[in-house]
Design an enzyme around this catalytic site. Structure first.
Site, mmCIF file in Angstrom:
data_model
loop_
_atom_site.group_PDB
_atom_site.id
_atom_site.type_symbol
_atom_site.label_atom_id
_atom_site.label_comp_id
_atom_site.label_asym_id
_atom_site.label_seq_id
_atom_site.Cartn_x
_atom_site.Cartn_y
_atom_site.Cartn_z
ATOM 1 N N SER A 133 3.135 -6.300 1.836
ATOM 2 C CA SER A 133 3.713 -5.661 3.030
ATOM 3 C C SER A 133 2.775 -4.593 3.578
ATOM 4 O O SER A 133 1.980 -4.003 2.829
ATOM 5 C CB SER A 133 5.042 -4.995 2.651
ATOM 6 O OG SER A 133 5.564 -4.270 3.736
ATOM 7 N N TYR A 146 9.655 0.207 -3.561
ATOM 8 C CA TYR A 146 9.207 -0.849 -2.640
ATOM 9 C C TYR A 146 7.730 -0.624 -2.299
ATOM 10 O O TYR A 146 6.905 -1.531 -2.419
ATOM 11 C CB TYR A 146 10.072 -0.874 -1.378
ATOM 12 C CG TYR A 146 9.784 -2.092 -0.526
ATOM 13 C CD1 TYR A 146 10.258 -3.343 -0.901
ATOM 14 C CD2 TYR A 146 9.015 -1.995 0.623
ATOM 15 C CE1 TYR A 146 9.970 -4.476 -0.145
ATOM 16 C CE2 TYR A 146 8.718 -3.114 1.384
ATOM 17 C CZ TYR A 146 9.195 -4.354 0.999
ATOM 18 O OH TYR A 146 8.902 -5.478 1.742
#
Ligand code: NAP
Length: 258
Positions: A133, A146
């Site tokens: 990401s 995350y």
């Protein structure tokens, strides 16, 4: 093999690869959705599409999927894509959910890549795509594990690429920015505070990834010009994105702006 193929980015990978004539092995937890996807792919493209129901945050299921990878002599591509986000700070977030994230994003990624590699290296042919990401460059409150696990995935690929030089096997860290999938819906109102211009469709993300892999391009793939610019700024001038990140941070922590 595509993990997280029941929705979003993984589902688009499955459709694109099946449309180009590849047999596919789809992994996710939702059996009904995965079976329906397989049936649709068989009907539309005449390929072999097999569902492998597994929770990749569970050790036994990770081992089962890894065994399947080791025994698959025709494996040409692994897309390690399954993932999810959470809400709350390290102090407040459900610890079990944080542990599941570590197992899914870190342990499962490594074990599946490790299982896929021997056959690919013997055949001197293979592509490994790990879906990381843009968040891997952007430390954000309310997103600690995350950010950290996505940074692990990106760095894993960047380092592995050096080990794989001249082997015929390539690795890509696909680093999307905000993408229209179920990811933010699963977070509940997770799109709040993110400007409309910031979103990319999942098919755009997958098409850039596959084009870059086909061209044997760079290890890191950041789809979309605007996200390439954002990554450049996050790396070299992070202060320029301060107000945007503050908005996102307030939303993730559900803090009312002063
Ligand atoms: N959407 C974004 O804005 C965005 C941006 C950057 C990166 N990403 C990354 O893109 C990847 C794909 O997410 P997405 O956006 O396509 O979200 P999505 O639509 O929610 O898809 C997530 C997929 O992962 C599967 N999955 C979740 N937990 C799993 C588990 N424990 N075991 C096996 N499968 C599991 C889900 O299927 P089941 O529920 O059936 O298991 C689903 O197929 C993730 O790694 C995410 O971090 C997304």
């Amino acid at each position: 093999m595509i993990t997280g193929a029941s929705s979003g980015i993984g589902r688009v990978f499955a459709h694109r690869l099946a449309a180009s004539g590849h047999d596919v092995l789809l992994v996710a937890r939702d059996a009904a959705r995965l079976d329906a996807e397989c049936a649709a792919l068989r009907a539309a493209h005449g390929v072999e599409a097999t569902a492998l129901i597994a929770d990749l945050s569970d050790d036994a299921d990770i081992a089962r999927v890894a065994d399947r990878l080791r025994s698959e002599s025709r494996l040409t591509m692994l897309v390690s894509n399954a993932g999810f986000g959470t809400r709350g700070t390290i102090e407040t977030a459900d610890p079990a959910g944080q542990s599941r994230m570590l197992r899914l994003h870190v342990q499962a990624t490594h074990e599946l890549v490790h299982a896929a590699l021997p056959g690919m290296l013997t055949r001197r042919n293979g592509t490994i795509i790990v879906v990381a990401s843009v968040a891997s460059w952007s430390p954000t409150a309310g997103n600690v594990n995350y950010n950290a696990t996505k940074a692990y995935q990106r760095m894993y690929c960047e380092a592995l690429a050096h080990e794989l030089e001249e082997t015929g096997v390539q690795v890509q860290a696909l680093c999307p920015g905000f993408t229209y999938t179920e990811f933010h819906d699963r977070l509940g109102n997770g799109r709040k505070g993110i400007p409309g211009w910031a979103w990319l469709p999942a098919d755009r993300v997958v098409d850039e990834s596959l084009a870059q892999a086909r061209a044997r391009g760079p290890v890191v793939c950041v789809p979309g010009k605007r996200f390439k610019l954002i990554v450049f700024l996050l790396k070299y001038a992070p202060w320029m994105l301060g107000s945007l990140r503050q908005r996102y941070r307030r939303d993730r922590l559900k803090v009312t702006p002063e």
